[in-house]
Design a protein around this motif. Structure first.
Motif, mmCIF file in Angstrom:
data_model
loop_
_atom_site.group_PDB
_atom_site.id
_atom_site.type_symbol
_atom_site.label_atom_id
_atom_site.label_comp_id
_atom_site.label_asym_id
_atom_site.label_seq_id
_atom_site.Cartn_x
_atom_site.Cartn_y
_atom_site.Cartn_z
ATOM 1 N N VAL A 7 0.934 -1.207 -0.008
ATOM 2 C CA VAL A 7 -0.122 0.054 0.027
ATOM 3 C C VAL A 7 0.856 1.347 0.027
ATOM 4 O O VAL A 7 0.529 2.050 -0.695
ATOM 5 C CB VAL A 7 -0.902 0.018 1.153
ATOM 6 N N ARG A 8 1.871 1.281 0.546
ATOM 7 C CA ARG A 8 2.780 2.530 0.835
ATOM 8 C C ARG A 8 3.320 2.580 -0.612
ATOM 9 O O ARG A 8 3.574 3.726 -0.966
ATOM 10 C CB ARG A 8 3.952 2.077 1.767
ATOM 11 N N ASN A 9 3.626 1.555 -1.183
ATOM 12 C CA ASN A 9 4.271 1.704 -2.685
ATOM 13 C C ASN A 9 3.122 2.211 -3.677
ATOM 14 O O ASN A 9 3.595 3.099 -4.583
ATOM 15 C CB ASN A 9 5.007 0.453 -3.198
ATOM 16 N N ILE A 10 1.956 1.818 -3.526
ATOM 17 C CA ILE A 10 0.871 2.208 -4.357
ATOM 18 C C ILE A 10 0.757 3.599 -4.044
ATOM 19 O O ILE A 10 0.560 4.356 -5.222
ATOM 20 C CB ILE A 10 -0.394 1.343 -4.088
ATOM 21 N N ARG A 11 0.768 3.998 -2.886
ATOM 22 C CA ARG A 11 0.443 5.419 -2.539
ATOM 23 C C ARG A 11 1.699 6.424 -3.117
ATOM 24 O O ARG A 11 1.404 7.525 -3.730
ATOM 25 C CB ARG A 11 0.270 5.807 -1.159
ATOM 26 N N GLU A 12 2.746 5.702 -3.165
ATOM 27 C CA GLU A 12 4.143 6.736 -3.783
ATOM 28 C C GLU A 12 3.802 6.740 -5.142
ATOM 29 O O GLU A 12 4.056 7.860 -5.550
ATOM 30 C CB GLU A 12 5.256 5.827 -3.165
ATOM 31 N N LEU A 13 3.531 5.742 -5.698
ATOM 32 C CA LEU A 13 3.095 5.677 -7.271
ATOM 33 C C LEU A 13 2.034 6.906 -7.512
ATOM 34 O O LEU A 13 2.211 7.443 -8.718
ATOM 35 C CB LEU A 13 3.078 4.171 -7.899
ATOM 36 N N LEU A 14 0.956 6.728 -7.051
ATOM 37 C CA LEU A 14 -0.172 7.481 -7.270
ATOM 38 C C LEU A 14 0.483 9.067 -6.602
ATOM 39 O O LEU A 14 0.264 9.930 -7.636
ATOM 40 C CB LEU A 14 -1.325 7.305 -6.061
ATOM 41 N N ALA A 15 1.269 9.409 -5.825
ATOM 42 C CA ALA A 15 1.732 10.675 -5.519
ATOM 43 C C ALA A 15 2.476 11.204 -6.722
ATOM 44 O O ALA A 15 2.501 12.520 -6.912
ATOM 45 C CB ALA A 15 2.419 10.564 -4.228
ATOM 46 N N VAL A 16 3.326 10.481 -7.333
ATOM 47 C CA VAL A 16 3.880 10.880 -8.376
ATOM 48 C C VAL A 16 3.078 11.026 -9.792
ATOM 49 O O VAL A 16 3.930 11.377 -10.913
ATOM 50 C CB VAL A 16 5.232 10.055 -8.881
ATOM 51 N N GLY A 17 2.024 10.900 -9.917
ATOM 52 C CA GLY A 17 1.149 10.906 -11.116
ATOM 53 C C GLY A 17 0.731 9.766 -11.719
ATOM 54 O O GLY A 17 -0.148 9.969 -12.653
ATOM 55 N N LEU A 18 0.911 8.504 -11.334
ATOM 56 C CA LEU A 18 0.363 7.571 -11.883
ATOM 57 C C LEU A 18 -0.992 7.058 -11.446
ATOM 58 O O LEU A 18 -1.447 7.552 -10.523
ATOM 59 C CB LEU A 18 1.497 6.124 -11.865
ATOM 60 N N ARG A 76 7.771 3.207 -20.148
ATOM 61 C CA ARG A 76 6.671 3.766 -21.253
ATOM 62 C C ARG A 76 5.589 4.488 -20.611
ATOM 63 O O ARG A 76 5.307 5.644 -20.843
ATOM 64 C CB ARG A 76 6.281 2.779 -22.103
ATOM 65 N N ILE A 77 5.118 3.932 -19.376
ATOM 66 C CA ILE A 77 3.936 4.388 -18.867
ATOM 67 C C ILE A 77 4.259 5.779 -17.970
ATOM 68 O O ILE A 77 3.564 6.582 -18.175
ATOM 69 C CB ILE A 77 3.422 3.301 -17.544
ATOM 70 N N ALA A 78 5.547 5.353 -17.533
ATOM 71 C CA ALA A 78 5.867 6.926 -16.659
ATOM 72 C C ALA A 78 6.122 8.000 -17.806
ATOM 73 O O ALA A 78 5.819 9.145 -17.266
ATOM 74 C CB ALA A 78 7.376 6.452 -15.913
ATOM 75 N N ARG A 79 6.639 7.626 -18.804
ATOM 76 C CA ARG A 79 7.142 8.704 -19.864
ATOM 77 C C ARG A 79 5.638 9.402 -20.297
ATOM 78 O O ARG A 79 5.537 10.479 -20.480
ATOM 79 C CB ARG A 79 7.840 8.234 -21.181
ATOM 80 N N GLU A 80 4.633 8.508 -20.562
ATOM 81 C CA GLU A 80 3.329 8.948 -20.891
ATOM 82 C C GLU A 80 2.677 9.686 -20.023
ATOM 83 O O GLU A 80 2.039 10.897 -20.106
ATOM 84 C CB GLU A 80 2.339 7.638 -21.117
ATOM 85 N N ARG A 81 2.751 9.504 -18.596
ATOM 86 C CA ARG A 81 2.412 10.324 -17.601
ATOM 87 C C ARG A 81 2.772 11.528 -17.772
ATOM 88 O O ARG A 81 2.110 12.611 -17.355
ATOM 89 C CB ARG A 81 2.472 9.715 -16.251
ATOM 90 N N LEU A 82 4.370 11.716 -17.934
ATOM 91 C CA LEU A 82 4.979 12.849 -17.659
ATOM 92 C C LEU A 82 4.585 13.797 -18.872
ATOM 93 O O LEU A 82 4.543 14.844 -18.495
ATOM 94 C CB LEU A 82 6.428 12.428 -17.785
ATOM 95 N N VAL A 126 1.598 13.787 -20.133
ATOM 96 C CA VAL A 126 0.470 14.330 -19.870
ATOM 97 C C VAL A 126 0.404 15.543 -18.769
ATOM 98 O O VAL A 126 -0.235 16.514 -18.717
ATOM 99 C CB VAL A 126 -0.554 13.110 -19.256
ATOM 100 N N LEU A 127 1.400 15.182 -17.800
ATOM 101 C CA LEU A 127 1.566 16.245 -16.622
ATOM 102 C C LEU A 127 2.199 17.535 -17.129
ATOM 103 O O LEU A 127 1.767 18.815 -17.002
ATOM 104 C CB LEU A 127 2.346 15.834 -15.568
ATOM 105 N N ASP A 128 3.126 17.334 -18.193
ATOM 106 C CA ASP A 128 3.864 18.380 -18.858
ATOM 107 C C ASP A 128 2.589 19.407 -19.773
ATOM 108 O O ASP A 128 2.464 20.606 -19.802
ATOM 109 C CB ASP A 128 4.774 18.244 -19.761
ATOM 110 N N ALA A 129 1.565 18.580 -20.390
ATOM 111 C CA ALA A 129 0.623 19.243 -21.041
ATOM 112 C C ALA A 129 -0.254 19.931 -20.227
ATOM 113 O O ALA A 129 -0.675 21.192 -20.584
ATOM 114 C CB ALA A 129 -0.023 18.460 -21.999
ATOM 115 N N ARG A 130 -0.396 19.384 -19.108
ATOM 116 C CA ARG A 130 -1.673 20.022 -18.108
ATOM 117 C C ARG A 130 -0.811 21.364 -17.656
ATOM 118 O O ARG A 130 -1.557 22.422 -17.435
ATOM 119 C CB ARG A 130 -1.861 19.192 -17.042
#
Length: 118
Positions: free
Chosen positions: A46-57, A84-90, A92-96
């Motif tokens: 759960v801590r790992n899930i929360r960490e990954l959610l916190a970085v935008g995944l 690949r997923i992290a780059r896609e999320r990045l 999206v964040l850059d566009a926002r």
């Protein structure tokens, strides 16, 4: 451990934990009274899930990290799919951020024009 104990140990809410379970990211056994029972490994997961959610995944994104959620997810060499997923999320964040910056600049200009004509 029960859901309230897991929530307290991880900083997640019981509702979030049920959501993670529904998404297939964590599992629990059921006690005879129907209560969820999580093992100690769920704390790290759960801590790992929360960490990954916190970085935008998203929870869907996190599914690709299932094999490493029970350890130190930040020290494991990421798989190509994870990168690949992290780059896609990045992207999206850059566009926002770019859209928000543009909106902010337009608002600042409108406020300046309004203040100058007042």
């Amino acid at each position: 451990m029960r859901i309230g104990e897991l929530a307290e140990a991880t900083g997640a809410t019981p509702r979030a934990l049920r959501h993670y379970e529904q998404a297939g990211l964590i599992t629990s056994a059921r006690e005879p009274n129907g209560y969820r029972d999580y093992d100690e490994r769920a704390v790290v997961r759960v801590r790992n899930i929360r960490e990954l959610l916190a970085v935008g995944l998203t929870l869907d994104d996190i599914r690709c990290f299932l094999p490493c959620l029970d350890g130190d997810v930040t020290s494991v060499r990421p798989a190509a799919e994870g990168l690949r997923i992290a780059r896609e999320r990045l992207a999206v964040l850059d566009a926002r951020i770019a859209a928000q910056t543009e909106a902010r600049d337009r608002l600042a200009a409108a406020v300046s024009r309004a203040a100058a004509s007042a």
